[in-house]
Design a protein around this motif. Structure first.
Motif, PDB file in Angstrom:
ATOM      1  N   VAL A 152       0.852  -1.184   0.000  1.00 37.97           N
ATOM      2  CA  VAL A 152       0.000   0.000   0.000  1.00 37.97           C
ATOM      3  C   VAL A 152       0.891   1.237   0.000  1.00 37.97           C
ATOM      4  O   VAL A 152       1.973   1.247   0.599  1.00 37.97           O
ATOM      5  CB  VAL A 152      -0.940   0.004   1.225  1.00 37.97           C
ATOM      6  CG1 VAL A 152      -0.159   0.055   2.535  1.00 37.97           C
ATOM      7  CG2 VAL A 152      -1.939   1.145   1.154  1.00 37.97           C
TER       8      VAL A 152
ATOM      9  N   SER B  74       1.140   7.231   1.294  1.00 37.03           N
ATOM     10  CA  SER B  74       0.165   8.312   1.374  1.00 37.03           C
ATOM     11  C   SER B  74      -1.214   7.835   1.805  1.00 37.03           C
ATOM     12  O   SER B  74      -1.997   8.584   2.396  1.00 37.03           O
ATOM     13  CB  SER B  74       0.062   9.024   0.019  1.00 37.03           C
ATOM     14  OG  SER B  74      -0.328   8.099  -0.997  1.00 37.03           O
ATOM     15  N   GLU B  75      -1.526   6.556   1.504  1.00 32.76           N
ATOM     16  CA  GLU B  75      -2.838   6.014   1.843  1.00 32.76           C
ATOM     17  C   GLU B  75      -2.974   5.660   3.317  1.00 32.76           C
ATOM     18  O   GLU B  75      -4.093   5.554   3.833  1.00 32.76           O
ATOM     19  CB  GLU B  75      -3.126   4.772   1.006  1.00 32.76           C
ATOM     20  CG  GLU B  75      -3.283   5.045  -0.484  1.00 32.76           C
ATOM     21  CD  GLU B  75      -3.632   3.779  -1.237  1.00 32.76           C
ATOM     22  OE1 GLU B  75      -4.415   2.958  -0.692  1.00 32.76           O
ATOM     23  OE2 GLU B  75      -3.124   3.582  -2.362  1.00 32.76           O
ATOM     24  N   VAL B  76      -1.847   5.462   3.990  1.00 31.01           N
ATOM     25  CA  VAL B  76      -1.916   5.025   5.394  1.00 31.01           C
ATOM     26  C   VAL B  76      -1.212   5.994   6.334  1.00 31.01           C
ATOM     27  O   VAL B  76      -1.066   5.710   7.530  1.00 31.01           O
ATOM     28  CB  VAL B  76      -1.293   3.617   5.550  1.00 31.01           C
ATOM     29  CG1 VAL B  76      -2.110   2.588   4.783  1.00 31.01           C
ATOM     30  CG2 VAL B  76       0.162   3.600   5.088  1.00 31.01           C
TER      31      VAL B  76
ATOM     32  N   HIS C  64      -7.730  -4.095   8.117  1.00 36.25           N
ATOM     33  CA  HIS C  64      -7.164  -2.770   7.826  1.00 36.25           C
ATOM     34  C   HIS C  64      -5.914  -2.462   8.648  1.00 36.25           C
ATOM     35  O   HIS C  64      -5.556  -1.299   8.832  1.00 36.25           O
ATOM     36  CB  HIS C  64      -8.218  -1.674   8.029  1.00 36.25           C
ATOM     37  CG  HIS C  64      -9.470  -1.919   7.268  1.00 36.25           C
ATOM     38  ND1 HIS C  64      -9.526  -1.914   5.890  1.00 36.25           N
ATOM     39  CD2 HIS C  64     -10.724  -2.234   7.696  1.00 36.25           C
ATOM     40  CE1 HIS C  64     -10.760  -2.183   5.494  1.00 36.25           C
ATOM     41  NE2 HIS C  64     -11.501  -2.380   6.567  1.00 36.25           N
TER      42      HIS C  64
END
Length: 248
Positions: A197, A200-202, A224
């Motif tokens: 992933v 930036s998404e996490v 998640h």
């Protein structure tokens, strides 16, 4: 009355009374007793057995014992091919999916770390473990030898060690798992696949120190969770490498 002479080898002796370990002994058998019936009556779960020789010939669990038979019983030989001898099952026990009983949560997490699909729930009961083992072809992991004697279970492993890291090493060595490991591909918490992933998404889930020091992340689409190569990863890496797993 039918009598037969038995000799058990290697770790199978752990299930026997001390006087019967690593020696031949003769016992009475019921009429029409099979090798499986007598092996389990003597205390050894059939799931621990890979090869049975009766009078020097490879035999299966359903072989009827005759008076004077000599029975040699061997454990799993996962480090070399026993198919020419094998009559107990259609193929050697080399299944790499597991179901762990309610007492082996730590071991289950470590097997997931190594990439082995391992079902576990701390509320799971023995009938459910047995059903999952039979229905899905999973190796049943347990410290309860009676569980491994349940009808239908053919793939099982009695875990002798008490602590998770020692249990992990025991299972890895007994089942020769190093070459089948796929480290850090499954979620330790829920057994689902992990995927890369973008940072930036996490980013909003990361501690400040991790945002500053790490750029590569994995996530689980089920729970998640987010994972990175921190101190916990290094400890797991060391444990895997101690068992012969190569990690790039």
């Amino acid at each position: 009355m039918v009598s037969a002479t038995f000799r058990f080898y290697e770790e199978l002796n752990d299930f026997l009374p001390r006087a019967r370990r690593k020696v031949e002994f003769t016992v009475p058998c019921a009429q029409a007793a099979t090798t499986k019936h007598m092996i389990e009556a003597l205390g050894v779960p059939h799931t621990e057995v890979e090869v049975i020789l009766v009078n020097g010939e490879s035999s299966g669990f359903e072989r009827l014992l005759c008076d004077g038979d000599r029975v040699a019983v061997y454990p799993k030989f996962e480090t070399f091919d026993v198919r020419p001898l094998l009559r107990v099952r259609a193929e050697p026990l080399r299944t790499v999916r597991f179901v762990a009983d309610a007492h082996l949560g730590g071991l289950a997490r470590l097997l997931r770390m190594a990439g082995f699909d391992t079902l576990y729930d701390n509320r799971i009961d023995d009938p459910t473990v047995a059903a999952l083992s039979v229905d899905e072809g999973r190796v049943a992991l347990t410290r309860d030898r009676e569980l491994l004697k349940r009808r239908g279970i053919t793939h099982g492993c009695y875990v002798r060690a008490l602590k998770p890291a020692q249990q992990f090493a025991e299972v890895f060595q007994r089942l020769d798992l190093a070459s089948s490991a796929r480290p850090f591909t499954l979620c330790l918490a829920c057994n689902a696949p992990l995927r890369p992933v973008a940072k930036s998404e996490v980013a909003d889930q990361l501690p400040p120190s991790v945002r500053a020091s790490q750029d590569e992340f994995l996530t689980c689409d089920c729970c998640h969770g987010v994972f990175w190569r921190g101190s916990h990863w290094r400890r797991m890496k060391a444990l895997l490498e101690s068992q012969g797993v190569t990690i790039s």
